[in-house]
Design an enzyme around this catalytic site. Sequence first.
Site, PDB file in Angstrom:
ATOM      1  N   ARG A   1      -9.727   0.571   8.384  1.00 24.87           N
ATOM      2  CA  ARG A   1      -9.260  -0.889   8.899  1.00 24.87           C
ATOM      3  C   ARG A   1     -10.332  -1.756   9.192  1.00 24.87           C
ATOM      4  O   ARG A   1      -9.972  -2.902   9.694  1.00 24.87           O
ATOM      5  CB  ARG A   1      -8.208  -0.721   9.761  1.00 24.87           C
TER       6      ARG A   1
ATOM      7  N   ARG B   1      11.028  -2.416  12.114  1.00 30.21           N
ATOM      8  CA  ARG B   1      10.077  -1.895  12.946  1.00 30.21           C
ATOM      9  C   ARG B   1       9.675  -2.925  14.346  1.00 30.21           C
ATOM     10  O   ARG B   1       9.764  -4.122  14.072  1.00 30.21           O
ATOM     11  CB  ARG B   1       9.053  -1.800  12.223  1.00 30.21           C
TER      12      ARG B   1
ATOM     13  N   ARG C   1      11.698  -6.319   5.202  1.00 32.57           N
ATOM     14  CA  ARG C   1      11.700  -4.998   5.363  1.00 32.57           C
ATOM     15  C   ARG C   1      12.217  -4.372   6.193  1.00 32.57           C
ATOM     16  O   ARG C   1      12.345  -4.730   7.424  1.00 32.57           O
ATOM     17  CB  ARG C   1      10.140  -4.692   5.592  1.00 32.57           C
TER      18      ARG C   1
ATOM     19  N   LYS D   1       0.681  -1.379  -0.118  1.00 32.98           N
ATOM     20  CA  LYS D   1      -0.034  -0.016   0.040  1.00 32.98           C
ATOM     21  C   LYS D   1       0.824   1.403  -0.053  1.00 32.98           C
ATOM     22  O   LYS D   1       0.656   2.321  -0.931  1.00 32.98           O
ATOM     23  CB  LYS D   1      -0.975   0.102   1.372  1.00 32.98           C
TER      24      LYS D   1
ATOM     25  N   ARG E   1      -0.529  -9.312  12.915  1.00 36.90           N
ATOM     26  CA  ARG E   1      -0.799  -8.534  12.061  1.00 36.90           C
ATOM     27  C   ARG E   1      -1.830  -9.036  11.113  1.00 36.90           C
ATOM     28  O   ARG E   1      -2.907  -8.483  10.357  1.00 36.90           O
ATOM     29  CB  ARG E   1      -0.005  -7.619  11.286  1.00 36.90           C
TER      30      ARG E   1
HETATM   31  P1  ADP Z   1       0.930  -2.107   8.106  1.00 37.57           P
HETATM   32  O1  ADP Z   1      -0.217  -1.769   6.987  1.00 37.57           O
HETATM   33  O2  ADP Z   1       1.994  -2.436   7.454  1.00 37.57           O
HETATM   34  O3  ADP Z   1       0.556  -3.092   9.090  1.00 37.57           O
HETATM   35  P2  ADP Z   1       0.799   0.465   9.480  1.00 37.57           P
HETATM   36  O4  ADP Z   1       2.016   1.306   9.399  1.00 37.57           O
HETATM   37  O5  ADP Z   1      -0.494   0.849   8.236  1.00 37.57           O
HETATM   38  O6  ADP Z   1       1.308  -0.938   8.902  1.00 37.57           O
HETATM   39  O7  ADP Z   1       0.237   0.428  10.744  1.00 37.57           O
HETATM   40  C1  ADP Z   1       1.118   0.015  11.741  1.00 37.57           C
HETATM   41  C2  ADP Z   1      -0.156  -0.146  12.846  1.00 37.57           C
HETATM   42  O8  ADP Z   1      -0.409   1.195  13.359  1.00 37.57           O
HETATM   43  C3  ADP Z   1      -0.939  -1.008  13.018  1.00 37.57           C
HETATM   44  O9  ADP Z   1      -0.487  -2.406  13.172  1.00 37.57           O
HETATM   45  C4  ADP Z   1      -2.087  -0.522  13.805  1.00 37.57           C
HETATM   46  O10 ADP Z   1      -1.494  -0.934  15.283  1.00 37.57           O
HETATM   47  C5  ADP Z   1      -2.027   0.968  13.821  1.00 37.57           C
HETATM   48  N1  ADP Z   1      -2.864   1.238  12.816  1.00 37.57           N
HETATM   49  C6  ADP Z   1      -2.721   1.992  11.708  1.00 37.57           C
HETATM   50  N2  ADP Z   1      -4.040   2.403  10.853  1.00 37.57           N
HETATM   51  C7  ADP Z   1      -4.652   1.877  11.710  1.00 37.57           C
HETATM   52  C8  ADP Z   1      -6.342   2.205  11.635  1.00 37.57           C
HETATM   53  N3  ADP Z   1      -6.811   2.730  10.510  1.00 37.57           N
HETATM   54  N4  ADP Z   1      -6.917   1.486  12.827  1.00 37.57           N
HETATM   55  C9  ADP Z   1      -6.315   1.132  13.707  1.00 37.57           C
HETATM   56  N5  ADP Z   1      -5.209   0.729  13.914  1.00 37.57           N
HETATM   57  C10 ADP Z   1      -4.509   1.178  12.901  1.00 37.57           C
END
Ligand code: ADP
Length: 215
Positions: A88, A162, A127, A13, A173
């Site tokens: 999400r 990370r 990554r 993404k 996740r």
């Molecule tokens: P990835 O898509 O690689 O899992 P992100 O950088 O998008 O990682 O998100 C990292 C963390 O931030 C998620 O695992 C979650 O804890 C939190 N997060 C991000 N976006 C949301 C969302 N829309 N709703 C709830 N938690 C979120």
Amino acid sequence: MKIILLGAPGAGKGTVAKLLMEADGSIQISTGDLLRAAVKEGTELGRQAKGYMDRGDLVPDSLIMDMMEIRLQEKDCRQGFLLDGFPRTIPQAEALKEVMKRLDISLDFVVNLDVPRDIILDRLTTRRTCANGSCQEIYNTKSNPPNADGTCKKCGSPTIQRDDETEGAILNRLEVYNEKTAPLIGFYQGEGLLKTFLSVNSKDTVEAVIKALKE
Ligand code: ADP
Ligand code: ZN
């Protein structure tokens, strides 16, 4: 363009968003990046979000919606935006629908990035991310490595794995994605907004999305 990017962690993404951004000046809004910045700055939101994030769990919907309702009203969103990592959950998608109605914003469509699971797992474990908060360039130890000494090619800061990219957090996740986020595919199909792209190579995917926007 006004697009939501949907896809499992590791589906690309962020990479697709950055390439689309270069195409027409729309901005990428990554809830993950916004949250990580809040954690780093030590704001109240960051303090509340950190534990969830480190475990690979979702941050509560109410915190996310407060943050995003403010973000979507900032001036730089008018030209267009790519929502990366948001919504999400079904409640977030429903709340977003209301917010957009109120702000008189309409989406072009929702891009669903469909990537085979073995590719996803491989990408997540290899990554590396630039530790410099204002750079955050993403690398891959196999296909797009940082400098030989592990520093970022763009800004020279160290690159790191990370906290949520340890094996346990990654598996969590993916599970959270299947349970909470995958239902959005059906939701946006019902809204008539879904376009699915079988995506292995991000550049090809971006070309296909731009083509779909012109149709
Ligand atoms: P990835 O898509 O690689 O899992 P992100 O950088 O998008 O990682 O998100 C990292 C963390 O931030 C998620 O695992 C979650 O804890 C939190 N997060 C991000 N976006 C949301 C969302 N829309 N709703 C709830 N938690 C979120
Ligand atoms: Zn960097």
